[in-house]
Design an enzyme around this catalytic site. Sequence first.
Site, PDB file in Angstrom:
ATOM      1  N   ASP A   9       0.841  -1.191   0.000  1.00 24.51           N
ATOM      2  CA  ASP A   9       0.000   0.000   0.000  1.00 24.51           C
ATOM      3  C   ASP A   9       0.878   1.244   0.000  1.00 24.51           C
ATOM      4  O   ASP A   9       1.639   1.478   0.942  1.00 24.51           O
ATOM      5  CB  ASP A   9      -0.921  -0.011   1.215  1.00 24.51           C
ATOM      6  CG  ASP A   9      -1.833   1.198   1.259  1.00 24.51           C
ATOM      7  OD1 ASP A   9      -2.712   1.295   0.394  1.00 24.51           O
ATOM      8  OD2 ASP A   9      -1.630   2.058   2.146  1.00 24.51           O
ATOM      9  N   THR A  16      -2.592   6.335  -4.386  1.00 23.50           N
ATOM     10  CA  THR A  16      -1.433   7.088  -3.903  1.00 23.50           C
ATOM     11  C   THR A  16      -0.163   6.711  -4.660  1.00 23.50           C
ATOM     12  O   THR A  16       0.646   7.589  -5.003  1.00 23.50           O
ATOM     13  CB  THR A  16      -1.220   6.833  -2.399  1.00 23.50           C
ATOM     14  OG1 THR A  16      -1.184   5.416  -2.169  1.00 23.50           O
ATOM     15  CG2 THR A  16      -2.342   7.428  -1.588  1.00 23.50           C
ATOM     16  N   THR A  17       0.019   5.427  -4.916  1.00 25.50           N
ATOM     17  CA  THR A  17       1.211   4.997  -5.648  1.00 25.50           C
ATOM     18  C   THR A  17       1.202   5.575  -7.058  1.00 25.50           C
ATOM     19  O   THR A  17       2.229   6.064  -7.551  1.00 25.50           O
ATOM     20  CB  THR A  17       1.270   3.462  -5.720  1.00 25.50           C
ATOM     21  OG1 THR A  17       1.251   2.928  -4.386  1.00 25.50           O
ATOM     22  CG2 THR A  17       2.541   2.994  -6.410  1.00 25.50           C
ATOM     23  N   ASP A  43      -9.044   1.039   1.363  1.00 29.67           N
ATOM     24  CA  ASP A  43      -8.974   1.488  -0.029  1.00 29.67           C
ATOM     25  C   ASP A  43     -10.310   1.251  -0.726  1.00 29.67           C
ATOM     26  O   ASP A  43     -10.821   2.123  -1.451  1.00 29.67           O
ATOM     27  CB  ASP A  43      -7.866   0.746  -0.777  1.00 29.67           C
ATOM     28  CG  ASP A  43      -6.475   1.201  -0.362  1.00 29.67           C
ATOM     29  OD1 ASP A  43      -6.385   2.210   0.362  1.00 29.67           O
ATOM     30  OD2 ASP A  43      -5.494   0.552  -0.745  1.00 29.67           O
TER      31      ASP A  43
END
Length: 551
Positions: free
Chosen positions: A63, A96-97, A386
């Site tokens: 994550d 986010t990544t 998520d």
Amino acid sequence: MANNQQPIYIMPEGTERFLGRDALRMNIIAGKALAEIIRTTLGPKGMDKMLVDGFGDVVVTNDGATILKEMDIVHPTARMLVEIAKKQEDNVGDGTTTTVVLAGELLKKAEELLEMGIHQSSIVLGYRLALAKSIDILEDISIKASDKETLLKVAITAMTGKGSDNAKDSLAELIVDAVLNVEDDGSVDKDSINIQRISGGSVEDSYRVDGILIDKGKSDENMPAEVKDAKIALLKYPLEIKDLETDAKIDLTNPLQMQAFLDNEDEMIREMVDKIISSGANVLFCQKGIDDAAMHYLTKAGILAIKRTKKSDMKRLVKATGAEIVTNIDALSSEELGEAGIVYEKKIFDQKMVFVEELKNSKANSIVLRGSTKHVTGEIERALEDALGVVAATIEDDKVVIGGGAPEIEISKRLKEYGETIPGREQLAINSFANALEIVPRTLAENAGLDSINSIVDLIVAHEKSVNYGLDVFSGEIVDMKEKGVVEPQRVKKRAIQYATEATETILRIDDLVAARGSLESQGSDDDGMDNSGMPGTYNGMGQGGMPPMM
């Protein structure tokens, strides 16, 4: 006449300053370095990172938000990218990544343009034009859908590859049911959904509860295990006598004085409990401690009390029961009490929990998450959070896009066509922006062990037929991802592109870096973020002395 003037210092001695291309190059290197660190975690086949803190606690996750939060980032530019990742997490709950990886690629493409002699202002303007056009294209290829079937697909897509694959269908059902239960006229209050982890058991044993779970048992074994028609008091005030100051001294000359002192303390405790009883409360949640004597009197009165309740749980109880948090016990009355149909204690595996259910004016939900170990439940909890964020975003926006890198390829394709209509050097920046978007499907392919060049070429060719074609990382084929059921909220892509572009623009506009000596030093780490022992060090993307490594 000789000039004998002394030099004038406007900054403290030892301050480091980097100007122009030096400052810009340092910042770009730091941004690219951070993006490379988490790039391998992107997608269903992304790898995990093991993070060990100073106390030896271990977190194993892929994550992006968790990785960035746990890493000790010291370089100011890298910290800016961490901030946009946090912004993405808060706004959507996922992506986010993608945001950080895309920002790193935009910086890389900008660096190539700088080497060609293109000024930062032209690059920034071109990126702004590309961003505006990208949002228009994204709107055009989005699909209006927020039915339950689509929500399940969105949740499953968000959880795929995050440790929950074996039970993602049942977990998706829990998340969607919970979100639909708290949804109110197209708005979702995510704080009304609480996830409680319990190690021991199987993930398939997880279930949803219409109510609130408190991960603590009753304060005394003799207290009632169940209270119906609960009148709930929320107390921030401790039910105990405040400790004397460390330098206080009491002289007791005989046993009668000692007994009188103890009787006085007991009377004070008794008075506090009497105020709770007189308010009509039969359930008490206390944010602080409860004295043993107070627990005795509460038990005699048939009151179920829970001590040291977390602040976050107290806030949930306020919203769910209608109770007010009382900071002074003298102010407690029936008007500050909340209501619930039933409050009871239940033991799950080896953990006692208190359930607050049958809430009249609340849709609060809780999910009991089971798993074999705390590491398993921790990773699945992150996957559920998520999924919770993307399902809520889908309901609120009523728009989804196809996954598997399809949106990025389509936007890239149309941006290149748009760039041909823009004169000047901004055209080069728009084309670079379009190429940067391909980092998402390229990374998906690389992390799946596929040939990224062939995958990108095949995707571009497939998009001549339909915008729905994406990369199936499990089969390695280019397929219609809509038919596969791989969909994501439009907001995930929209915010990722926006935040990555905004961060890149901010970095590109910096031409002067002033820092106190030592603030940019590498703290003993090499350029690959490893210290001399071979263990991960504090990474700032810099070489020794705060200067960028020589290429």
